[in-house]
Design a protein around this motif. Structure first.
Motif, PDB file in Angstrom:
ATOM      1  N   ARG A 204      32.818 -19.660 -67.533  1.00 45.97           N
ATOM      2  CA  ARG A 204      33.493 -20.946 -67.360  1.00 45.97           C
ATOM      3  C   ARG A 204      34.493 -21.274 -68.480  1.00 45.97           C
ATOM      4  O   ARG A 204      35.625 -21.697 -68.181  1.00 45.97           O
ATOM      5  CB  ARG A 204      32.444 -22.056 -67.226  1.00 45.97           C
ATOM      6  CG  ARG A 204      33.009 -23.436 -66.969  1.00 45.97           C
ATOM      7  CD  ARG A 204      31.878 -24.452 -66.817  1.00 45.97           C
ATOM      8  NE  ARG A 204      32.355 -25.793 -67.075  1.00 45.97           N
ATOM      9  CZ  ARG A 204      32.894 -26.587 -66.166  1.00 45.97           C
ATOM     10  NH1 ARG A 204      33.058 -26.159 -64.922  1.00 45.97           N
ATOM     11  NH2 ARG A 204      33.296 -27.801 -66.477  1.00 45.97           N
ATOM     12  N   PRO A 205      34.164 -21.121 -69.767  1.00 42.35           N
ATOM     13  CA  PRO A 205      35.158 -21.447 -70.808  1.00 42.35           C
ATOM     14  C   PRO A 205      36.442 -20.641 -70.681  1.00 42.35           C
ATOM     15  O   PRO A 205      37.542 -21.169 -70.891  1.00 42.35           O
ATOM     16  CB  PRO A 205      34.412 -21.123 -72.111  1.00 42.35           C
ATOM     17  CG  PRO A 205      32.968 -21.182 -71.767  1.00 42.35           C
ATOM     18  CD  PRO A 205      32.874 -20.712 -70.360  1.00 42.35           C
ATOM     19  N   LEU A 206      36.321 -19.381 -70.308  1.00 39.66           N
ATOM     20  CA  LEU A 206      37.512 -18.547 -70.167  1.00 39.66           C
ATOM     21  C   LEU A 206      38.307 -18.922 -68.926  1.00 39.66           C
ATOM     22  O   LEU A 206      39.542 -18.888 -68.936  1.00 39.66           O
ATOM     23  CB  LEU A 206      37.110 -17.076 -70.118  1.00 39.66           C
ATOM     24  CG  LEU A 206      36.561 -16.553 -71.441  1.00 39.66           C
ATOM     25  CD1 LEU A 206      35.815 -15.252 -71.258  1.00 39.66           C
ATOM     26  CD2 LEU A 206      37.697 -16.372 -72.438  1.00 39.66           C
ATOM     27  N   LEU A 207      37.622 -19.286 -67.847  1.00 40.47           N
ATOM     28  CA  LEU A 207      38.328 -19.758 -66.660  1.00 40.47           C
ATOM     29  C   LEU A 207      39.113 -21.032 -66.964  1.00 40.47           C
ATOM     30  O   LEU A 207      40.255 -21.196 -66.514  1.00 40.47           O
ATOM     31  CB  LEU A 207      37.338 -20.015 -65.522  1.00 40.47           C
ATOM     32  CG  LEU A 207      36.799 -18.778 -64.796  1.00 40.47           C
ATOM     33  CD1 LEU A 207      35.680 -19.170 -63.838  1.00 40.47           C
ATOM     34  CD2 LEU A 207      37.918 -18.062 -64.038  1.00 40.47           C
ATOM     35  N   VAL A 208      38.509 -21.922 -67.733  1.00 40.61           N
ATOM     36  CA  VAL A 208      39.209 -23.155 -68.127  1.00 40.61           C
ATOM     37  C   VAL A 208      40.473 -22.806 -68.918  1.00 40.61           C
ATOM     38  O   VAL A 208      41.547 -23.384 -68.695  1.00 40.61           O
ATOM     39  CB  VAL A 208      38.269 -24.060 -68.953  1.00 40.61           C
ATOM     40  CG1 VAL A 208      39.048 -25.208 -69.583  1.00 40.61           C
ATOM     41  CG2 VAL A 208      37.151 -24.604 -68.068  1.00 40.61           C
ATOM     42  N   LEU A 209      40.368 -21.848 -69.826  1.00 38.58           N
ATOM     43  CA  LEU A 209      41.528 -21.418 -70.610  1.00 38.58           C
ATOM     44  C   LEU A 209      42.615 -20.834 -69.712  1.00 38.58           C
ATOM     45  O   LEU A 209      43.799 -21.185 -69.837  1.00 38.58           O
ATOM     46  CB  LEU A 209      41.094 -20.385 -71.651  1.00 38.58           C
ATOM     47  CG  LEU A 209      42.209 -19.723 -72.459  1.00 38.58           C
ATOM     48  CD1 LEU A 209      42.920 -20.747 -73.323  1.00 38.58           C
ATOM     49  CD2 LEU A 209      41.643 -18.591 -73.316  1.00 38.58           C
ATOM     50  N   GLY A 210      42.243 -19.947 -68.819  1.00 38.53           N
ATOM     51  CA  GLY A 210      43.226 -19.316 -67.943  1.00 38.53           C
ATOM     52  C   GLY A 210      43.902 -20.299 -67.010  1.00 38.53           C
ATOM     53  O   GLY A 210      45.123 -20.229 -66.790  1.00 38.53           O
ATOM     54  N   PHE A 211      43.142 -21.230 -66.459  1.00 32.60           N
ATOM     55  CA  PHE A 211      43.717 -22.233 -65.554  1.00 32.60           C
ATOM     56  C   PHE A 211      44.579 -23.226 -66.327  1.00 32.60           C
ATOM     57  O   PHE A 211      45.588 -23.700 -65.806  1.00 32.60           O
ATOM     58  CB  PHE A 211      42.594 -22.965 -64.811  1.00 32.60           C
ATOM     59  CG  PHE A 211      42.165 -22.296 -63.540  1.00 32.60           C
ATOM     60  CD1 PHE A 211      42.337 -22.901 -62.316  1.00 32.60           C
ATOM     61  CD2 PHE A 211      41.574 -21.036 -63.561  1.00 32.60           C
ATOM     62  CE1 PHE A 211      41.945 -22.287 -61.142  1.00 32.60           C
ATOM     63  CE2 PHE A 211      41.175 -20.406 -62.402  1.00 32.60           C
ATOM     64  CZ  PHE A 211      41.359 -21.029 -61.179  1.00 32.60           C
ATOM     65  N   ALA A 212      44.189 -23.566 -67.555  1.00 32.44           N
ATOM     66  CA  ALA A 212      44.963 -24.526 -68.345  1.00 32.44           C
ATOM     67  C   ALA A 212      46.337 -23.983 -68.715  1.00 32.44           C
ATOM     68  O   ALA A 212      47.301 -24.749 -68.868  1.00 32.44           O
ATOM     69  CB  ALA A 212      44.196 -24.902 -69.604  1.00 32.44           C
ATOM     70  N   ALA A 213      46.453 -22.658 -68.868  1.00 32.82           N
ATOM     71  CA  ALA A 213      47.736 -22.076 -69.261  1.00 32.82           C
ATOM     72  C   ALA A 213      48.799 -22.248 -68.176  1.00 32.82           C
ATOM     73  O   ALA A 213      49.997 -22.303 -68.498  1.00 32.82           O
ATOM     74  CB  ALA A 213      47.554 -20.591 -69.579  1.00 32.82           C
ATOM     75  N   LEU A 214      48.393 -22.365 -66.912  1.00 33.16           N
ATOM     76  CA  LEU A 214      49.381 -22.402 -65.830  1.00 33.16           C
ATOM     77  C   LEU A 214      50.185 -23.702 -65.770  1.00 33.16           C
ATOM     78  O   LEU A 214      51.421 -23.650 -65.702  1.00 33.16           O
ATOM     79  CB  LEU A 214      48.690 -22.129 -64.493  1.00 33.16           C
ATOM     80  CG  LEU A 214      49.624 -22.035 -63.287  1.00 33.16           C
ATOM     81  CD1 LEU A 214      50.688 -20.965 -63.485  1.00 33.16           C
ATOM     82  CD2 LEU A 214      48.819 -21.749 -62.012  1.00 33.16           C
ATOM     83  N   PRO A 215      49.561 -24.896 -65.778  1.00 44.63           N
ATOM     84  CA  PRO A 215      50.401 -26.101 -65.777  1.00 44.63           C
ATOM     85  C   PRO A 215      51.272 -26.225 -67.020  1.00 44.63           C
ATOM     86  O   PRO A 215      52.393 -26.739 -66.944  1.00 44.63           O
ATOM     87  CB  PRO A 215      49.371 -27.251 -65.690  1.00 44.63           C
ATOM     88  CG  PRO A 215      48.076 -26.666 -66.095  1.00 44.63           C
ATOM     89  CD  PRO A 215      48.127 -25.227 -65.688  1.00 44.63           C
TER      90      PRO A 215
END
Length: 314
Positions: free
Chosen positions: A194-205
């Motif tokens: 989950r922490p890494l998914l949050v990081l990856g998704f946050a980079a897109l916007p």
């Protein structure tokens, strides 16, 4: 080779169809082989190494094909591509089937092993897998069209250097991915998904907003670093989360194919959406629209996506 020898519409169409079939087959096959070779405990690190080698291969192929096209001829690119199939098949030959542990349905405590429709039901009713599919679909609705949109912007703003800048936009994420993908795999095993998914998704916007408000063409290339972060995270996390969700069901390949279908649908919708916004409102509005979708995907992930890593992995 067929494209070089017979560059007709039929051959091109058949080649594209064959390429699509190969792409849909190879990605889940490589992930399944990796899972069978190293098991769940070592899958995160293995996927990180896979992503590193894939990005290095993409970068070397792009450079090599570009050099062949520039110094030899455009037809030489297709012959070199065909020739590269030989070492690829040779490398695959060294992977022995006896070394791959087939994942079969496992019995829950005190009950029989699920099989047939029962194991299938365990997959399609898995809340974490359904949540992940919804989040990843929205992610690719926002992500897939960003680079083509950047390419069109660069072509309009700097037509004389657009080719070099677009190539740099493609290479930059590959370099970032090659550098950090193994670390992403190790972090996923140590700290959870989950922490890494949050990081990856946050980079897109963030990436979309920077594209919308960046005028200098060279800075657009720098913004692509965020794409490398997202690519490294998702390159590892997609098969890893699917493996977590299907553990013990024997349905890893089917579930990964279903998630791949969701990704494809999201990517198809992305190009349609961005094309409409760019035609009617301009590229600035298109980037903002894609950023808004990316933000929705990020919020949805934070709100509904659970941690899929088990506390202790054997």
């Amino acid at each position: 080779a067929g494209l070089a020898l017979f560059p007709t519409f039929l051959i091109v169409a058949l080649s594209m169809a064959a390429h699509s079939i190969a792409s849909c087959t190879l990605t889940p096959a490589i992930a399944a082989i990796s899972l069978g070779l190293v098991g769940h405990a070592g899958l995160g690190e293995r996927l990180g190494r896979n992503a590193r080698f894939s990005s290095i291969g993409n970068a070397l192929a792009a450079a090599g094909m570009g050099a062949c096209g520039y110094y030899l001829s455009s037809e030489a690119v297709f012959y070199v591509t065909a020739a590269l199939a030989v070492p690829t098949i040779a490398a695959l030959w060294f992977v022995r089937a006896s070394e791959i542990d087939l994942v079969r349905p496992q019995a829950p405590e005190g009950g029989p092993a699920p099989g047939g429709w029962e194991s299938l039901r365990l997959v399609v009713t898995n809340r974490a897998l359904l949540c992940f599919s919804a989040c990843i679909t929205l992610f690719f609705v926002a992500n897939a069209a960003m680079l083509p949109l950047v390419g069109s912007v660069l072509t309009v703003r700097t037509s004389h250097t657009a080719t070099i800048l677009i190539a740099a936009c493609i290479m930059a994420p590959q370099l970032v991915m090659a550098l950090i993908a193994p670390a992403v795999g190790r972090a996923a095993q140590a700290y959870g998904r989950r922490p890494l998914l949050v990081l990856g998704f946050a980079a897109l916007p963030i990436r979309g907003l920077l594209f919308a408000y960046t005028d200098a063409p060279e800075l657009l290339v720098a913004v692509q670093v965020f794409d490398g972060i997202s690519a490294a995270v998702l390159g590892v996390m997609v098969p890893l989360v699917v493996a977590d969700c299907t553990r013990g069901t024997g349905r890893f390949n089917m579930a990964l194919g279903a998630v791949g279908t969701a990704i494809g649908l999201g990517a198809a919708a992305s190009t349609t959406l961005s094309g409409y916004m760019a035609d009617h409102f301009g590229s600035h509005a298109a980037f903002l629209g894609l950023s808004a979708v990316a933000l929705v995907a990020f919020i949805l992930l934070v709100a509904i996506m659970p941690e899929t890593r088990r506390p202790k992995e054997p």
